[in-house]
Design a protein around this motif. Structure first.
Motif, PDB file in Angstrom:
ATOM      1  N   LEU A 169      61.893 -65.288  13.812  1.00  0.00           N
ATOM      2  CA  LEU A 169      60.902 -64.372  13.235  1.00  0.00           C
ATOM      3  C   LEU A 169      60.409 -64.778  11.847  1.00  0.00           C
ATOM      4  O   LEU A 169      59.218 -64.651  11.573  1.00  0.00           O
ATOM      5  CB  LEU A 169      61.454 -62.942  13.209  1.00  0.00           C
ATOM      6  N   PRO A 170      61.289 -65.278  10.954  1.00  0.00           N
ATOM      7  CA  PRO A 170      60.749 -65.650   9.633  1.00  0.00           C
ATOM      8  C   PRO A 170      59.610 -66.662   9.741  1.00  0.00           C
ATOM      9  O   PRO A 170      58.597 -66.534   9.069  1.00  0.00           O
ATOM     10  CB  PRO A 170      61.953 -66.259   8.908  1.00  0.00           C
TER      11      PRO A 170
ATOM     12  N   MET B 192      51.690 -58.377   4.704  1.00  0.00           N
ATOM     13  CA  MET B 192      50.665 -58.021   5.695  1.00  0.00           C
ATOM     14  C   MET B 192      50.431 -56.508   5.702  1.00  0.00           C
ATOM     15  O   MET B 192      49.282 -56.054   5.765  1.00  0.00           O
ATOM     16  CB  MET B 192      51.095 -58.507   7.087  1.00  0.00           C
TER      17      MET B 192
ATOM     18  N   MET C 120      56.440 -64.969  11.228  1.00  0.00           N
ATOM     19  CA  MET C 120      55.779 -64.053  10.286  1.00  0.00           C
ATOM     20  C   MET C 120      55.092 -64.825   9.164  1.00  0.00           C
ATOM     21  O   MET C 120      54.027 -64.445   8.701  1.00  0.00           O
ATOM     22  CB  MET C 120      56.792 -63.045   9.709  1.00  0.00           C
ATOM     23  N   ARG C 121      55.710 -65.937   8.741  1.00  0.00           N
ATOM     24  CA  ARG C 121      55.069 -66.763   7.690  1.00  0.00           C
ATOM     25  C   ARG C 121      53.764 -67.353   8.213  1.00  0.00           C
ATOM     26  O   ARG C 121      52.779 -67.434   7.482  1.00  0.00           O
ATOM     27  CB  ARG C 121      55.983 -67.906   7.243  1.00  0.00           C
TER      28      ARG C 121
ATOM     29  N   GLU D  83      63.411 -63.032   4.884  1.00  0.00           N
ATOM     30  CA  GLU D  83      62.253 -63.917   5.091  1.00  0.00           C
ATOM     31  C   GLU D  83      61.346 -63.403   6.217  1.00  0.00           C
ATOM     32  O   GLU D  83      60.246 -63.899   6.402  1.00  0.00           O
ATOM     33  CB  GLU D  83      62.714 -65.347   5.363  1.00  0.00           C
ATOM     34  N   THR D  84      61.820 -62.439   6.974  1.00  0.00           N
ATOM     35  CA  THR D  84      60.955 -61.765   7.952  1.00  0.00           C
ATOM     36  C   THR D  84      60.223 -60.608   7.271  1.00  0.00           C
ATOM     37  O   THR D  84      59.019 -60.410   7.452  1.00  0.00           O
ATOM     38  CB  THR D  84      61.791 -61.216   9.137  1.00  0.00           C
TER      39      THR D  84
ATOM     40  N   LEU E 214      51.756 -66.115  10.324  1.00  0.00           N
ATOM     41  CA  LEU E 214      50.727 -65.071  10.323  1.00  0.00           C
ATOM     42  C   LEU E 214      50.338 -64.705   8.891  1.00  0.00           C
ATOM     43  O   LEU E 214      49.166 -64.477   8.598  1.00  0.00           O
ATOM     44  CB  LEU E 214      51.217 -63.836  11.091  1.00  0.00           C
TER      45      LEU E 214
ATOM     46  N   ARG F 152      67.593 -64.305   6.909  1.00  0.00           N
ATOM     47  CA  ARG F 152      66.644 -64.233   8.021  1.00  0.00           C
ATOM     48  C   ARG F 152      65.806 -62.948   7.941  1.00  0.00           C
ATOM     49  O   ARG F 152      64.602 -62.958   8.158  1.00  0.00           O
ATOM     50  CB  ARG F 152      67.419 -64.281   9.346  1.00  0.00           C
TER      51      ARG F 152
ATOM     52  N   PRO G 193      57.042 -61.492   4.415  1.00  0.00           N
ATOM     53  CA  PRO G 193      55.669 -61.630   4.917  1.00  0.00           C
ATOM     54  C   PRO G 193      55.151 -60.361   5.598  1.00  0.00           C
ATOM     55  O   PRO G 193      53.965 -60.052   5.506  1.00  0.00           O
ATOM     56  CB  PRO G 193      55.744 -62.792   5.923  1.00  0.00           C
TER      57      PRO G 193
END
Ligand code: SF4
Ligand code: SF4
Lengths: 223, 142
Positions: free
Chosen positions: B53-54, A51, B57-58, A43-44, B60, A40, A47
């Motif tokens: 959240l994953p 960014m 965030m993906r 994968e947070t 975005l 988790r 990305p």
């Protein structure tokens, strides 16, 4: 479990400037339990790093993977292909796992995504507290099962110090109980308060991390 | 086609809504809708606590300009604490988005009960207004 916490993303951005292909890797064991480096969180973070780097003017391509364990060599083979394609790896496993990755994929830059902080338990959802500091000479047998090394700010072996708050909390933090207060309370409850006055042999600190790198050898297990 | 110029920026909002927050007579809707000065992609959730959240965030990272979650009122969650969990996750997500320079306002949660499609579009519109000041998502087209 071993606990870890994310480094500030700004620090990770600093590491990654100049890199183009980044692999973020986690570990599904301890750091997953403390919500820092499991699938988790990987994968947070992946990305988020994409960014952050885009906004920093240094766009990167980010891939991600979560290994069963990062501290056992066999599990590292699962990322061989992805590691070969990457020019940097960010690991959110503990420092042990990170170093094994740095050793196995020595040609690729390895950066820590976390700070490894303690050997803790999950006391409540969202709260982890220290229980052990791997001191190498366990005294739990004298202290009624409560660790004065990891849980006393001064690692006192004969506490409490004079700083215990009137409500029983430690002087360093009002949310941390004075462990010597708890030791005394447990000894009292067992009717063995006297035991705490007995003279104990000196503690062997040379077997602690302060005694230098640990090398544990068991001839009977070697091939 | 993504519109990247700030002057005529039409925010693309992804609206994730709890089906329990809909009015009993409202038909669950999914897919793209046009609003006044923005577009919205509606995604139906069995409970707002399903947002993680994953996924956010993906979304975005893939270029959505803003994400809006529609949750039930605090005491009306079918899973009792589901919407509170979602709210805490969103707060954490907003902090992280601020840290990476995307702006916290790209993500938000609001509560409502007995919502109609118009209400959902209004929520998406409010998110679009909050996002407008930030400009298009820099990840668009990357
Ligand atoms: S006394 Fe040492 S080994 Fe025992 S729990 Fe405390 S730190 Fe760990
Ligand atoms: S108050 Fe208790 S736990 Fe804190 S430093 Fe003193 S003895 Fe240690």
């Amino acid at each position: 479990m071993i606990t870890a916490e994310w480094k500030p993303i700004e620090e990770m951005v600093g590491y990654l400037r100049g890199h183009k292909k980044v692999l973020v890797i986690g570990c599904a064991t301890c750091v997953a339990e403390c919500a820092a480096g499991g699938e988790r969180e990987v994968e947070t973070l992946a990305p988020l790093l994409a960014m952050a780097m885009q906004n920093d003017g240094n766009p990167i391509e980010v891939k991600s993977a979560t290994l069963e364990r990062q501290c056992e060599p066999e599990f590292l083979e699962a990322i061989a292909e992805a590691a070969a394609e990457a020019d940097a790896i960010v690991s959110v496993a503990c420092g042990i796992g990170m170093q094994l990755v740095a050793e196995r994929y020595a040609d690729t830059s390895l950066y820590p995504g976390v700070n490894t902080t303690s050997l803790s338990i999950r006391e409540e959802p969202g709260l982890w507290t220290s229980r052990c500091a791997a001191c190498g000479d366990c005294v739990l047998g004298f202290t009624f099962g409560l660790c004065p090394v990891a849980r006393c700010a001064k690692s006192l072996q004969n506490g409490p110090c004079g700083g215990t708050r009137t409500n029983g909390m430690c002087e360093i933090n009002e949310d941390t109980p004075c462990i010597w207060r708890l030791i005394v309370e447990r000894a009292t409850a067992r009717g063995r308060l006297e035991d705490l006055t007995k003279v104990r042999p000196p503690k062997n600190w040379s077997n602690s991390p302060a005694g230098g790198p640990k090398r544990m050898l068991r001839e009977d297990l070697r091939s | 086609m993504a519109n990247n110029s700030t002057a005529d920026f039409q925010p693309q909002i992804t609206l994730l809504y709890c089906r329990q927050s809909l009015a009993a007579e409202a038909k669950p809707v999914q897919g793209n809708r046009s609003g006044d000065g923005f577009s919205a992609r509606l995604v139906l959730l069995p409970c707002s606590s399903k947002v993680q959240l994953p996924h956010l965030m993906r979304l975005l990272e893939q270029g959505s300009d803003g994400l809006q979650i529609a949750a039930c009122p605090e005491k009306a969650c079918q899973h009792l604490v589901g919407s509170n969990r979602a709210e805490k996750r969103i707060a954490r997500g907003r902090e992280l988005l601020e840290q990476v320079g995307m702006g916290a306002e790209r993500l938000g949660l609001d509560r409502g009960a007995g919502l109609s499609l118009d209400d959902l579009m209004e929520m998406a519109g409010q998110r679009a207004e909050a996002v407008r000041a930030l400009g298009p998502n820099p990840m668009k087209g990357v």
